[in-house]
Design an enzyme around this catalytic site. Structure first.
Site: not given
Ligand SMILES: NC(=O)C1=CN([C@@H]2O[C@H](COP(=O)(O)OP(=O)(O)OC[C@H]3O[C@@H](n4cnc5c(N)ncnc54)[C@H](O)[C@@H]3O)[C@@H](O)[C@H]2O)C=CC1
Ligand SMILES: CC(C)=CCC[C@@H](C)[C@H]1CC[C@H]2C3=C(CC[C@]12C)[C@@]1(C)CCC(=O)C[C@@H]1CC3
Length: 345
Positions: A144, A148
């Site tokens: 992952y 990123k």
């Molecule tokens: N949660 C954390 O602690 C951290 C998150 N991040 C980054 O923050 C961002 C958001 O993370 P979260 O909200 O925690 O994740 P999440 O899993 O809640 O949200 C990700 C969203 O992306 C959508 N998605 C996935 N594949 C897709 C595709 N092919 N086409 C369209 N939509 C798609 C999913 O349906 C989901 O709604 C991500 O990029 C993650 O890498 C970065 C650092 C820490």
């Protein structure tokens, strides 16, 4: 690049807007008077003033519909790190991000704000007050994170002032808050299975945990400060709570807040890491026969047992960032938001 369409600076799209961070971001943007389109493979809620477009970000035609007349795009979509699906990470985070960039350029989008991760520089060993110019991890902790890194490079390299396409990357760390499907639920699940009794190492390792509203604030500031003459163009910014906390104190505060016991017994870091590595090798060997999902993966042990906290001095200097919610208040709000995860519930 295709002909530019005139678009209002208050029209934006959130790719991944159905997710944990994405939804909080959408709510804030609506509150601030933006007109918002959500693009996601699923629709998880409805909100007045928000248009939903369901589609895969790997499909440019789907994206182009959602980006019509939009000047600002937030890209915070990603497969969940726990999915452990290498091909999916490559397809969505790398190839899909390439498609998002192309679609933005074709639709005449002027600004792209990517949600990256502070972990792009983390190799499983201590980072104390790390700054953005640390080199990308040569050995990222998992697939992952590897994607990123590639994703962030693609977005930052696409920044082109001459063509009027500006990009910036936000690197949050350990996002938590109401509706988070990962951190608190995993923690409580581990506690309910009686596996939260041990502290890995001496328990003094400091880590950043960042309240989701502060992460949202960092994204909104980045979008507003991203201008042709600003230092933000093509740069990455750490966004944290700016209050590193002992990993095990954070876990204990959440657990105790929800009525569970705090972990008490210490285990040597190298022992737990070694065992997690063995277990991981075993799961690889057995994969053709059975699928095992161990609680203690080497990545989780590294996250739980090392220092990894980051300076957000660059964000403070270039965009006036300051966390809006303190860690104390953030933990209280988060604990209160999970009545269903309380002990005995
Ligand atoms: N949660 C954390 O602690 C951290 C998150 N991040 C980054 O923050 C961002 C958001 O993370 P979260 O909200 O925690 O994740 P999440 O899993 O809640 O949200 C990700 C969203 O992306 C959508 N998605 C996935 N594949 C897709 C595709 N092919 N086409 C369209 N939509 C798609 C999913 O349906 C989901 O709604 C991500 O990029 C993650 O890498 C970065 C650092 C820490
Ligand atoms: C700081 C940061 C990047 C947090 C990301 C969230 C998750 C990686 C953590 C959420 C719950 C954590 C957790 C553990 C490791 C890291 C998390 C998954 C343990 C598995 C560490 C070893 C234990 O003793 C149990 C922990 C359960 C909770």
């Amino acid at each position: 690049m295709a002909t530019r369409i005139r678009s209002s600076s208050k029209r934006c799209a959130v790719v991944g807007g159905s997710g944990f961070l994405g939804r909080h971001l959408v709510e804030k943007l609506v509150e601030k008077g933006y007109s918002v389109s959500v693009f996601d493979i699923r629709q998880s809620y409805e909100l007045p003033g928000v248009t939903f477009h369901q589609g895969d970000l790997c499909n440019k035609q789907d994206l182009l519909v959602a980006l019509r007349d939009v000047s600002l795009v937030f890209h915070c979509a990603s497969p969940a790190p726990s999915s452990d699906d290498q091909a999916l990470f490559q397809r969505v985070n790398v190839e899909g991000t390439r498609t998002v960039i192309q679609a933005c350029q074709e639709a005449g989008v002027q600004k792209l704000v990517l949600t990256s991760s502070a972990s792009v520089v983390f190799e499983g060993t201590d980072i104390k007050n790390g700054e953005e110019d640390l080199p990308y991890a040569k050995k990222p902790i998992d697939y992952y994170t590897q994607t990123k890194i590639q994703q962030e490079k693609l977005v930052l390299q696409a920044c082109n002032k001459e063509k009027g396409f500006l990009t910036v990357a936000i690197r949050p760390h350990g996002i938590f808050g109401p509706r988070d499907p990962q951190l608190v639920p995993i923690l409580v699940d581990t506690a309910r299975r009686g596996k939260m009794k041990f502290i890995i190492g001496d328990g003094s390792n400091l880590v950043d945990f960042t309240f989701v509203e502060n992460v949202v604030h960092g994204h909104v500031l980045a979008a507003e400060y991203l201008k042709p003459d600003s230092p933000l163009c093509g740069k990455a910014y750490h966004i944290t709570n700016d209050e590193p906390i002992r990993f095990w104190d954070f876990m204990s505060r959440v657990l105790v807040g929800l009525g569970y016991d705090a972990p008490r017994y210490h285990l040597p870091y190298s022992l737990v890491y070694g065992l997690a590595l063995l277990l991981w090798l075993l799961t690889l060997l057995l994969r053709p026969l059975i699928t095992i999902k161990p609680t203690f993966t080497p990545m989780r042990v590294a996250l739980a047992g090392t220092h990894h906290y980051y300076s957000c001095a660059r964000a403070k200097h270039d965009m006036g960032y300051k966390p809006l919610v303190s860690l104390h208040e953030a933990i209280a709000q988060t604990v209160a938001s999970y009545p269903d995860l309380r002990r005995g519930a």
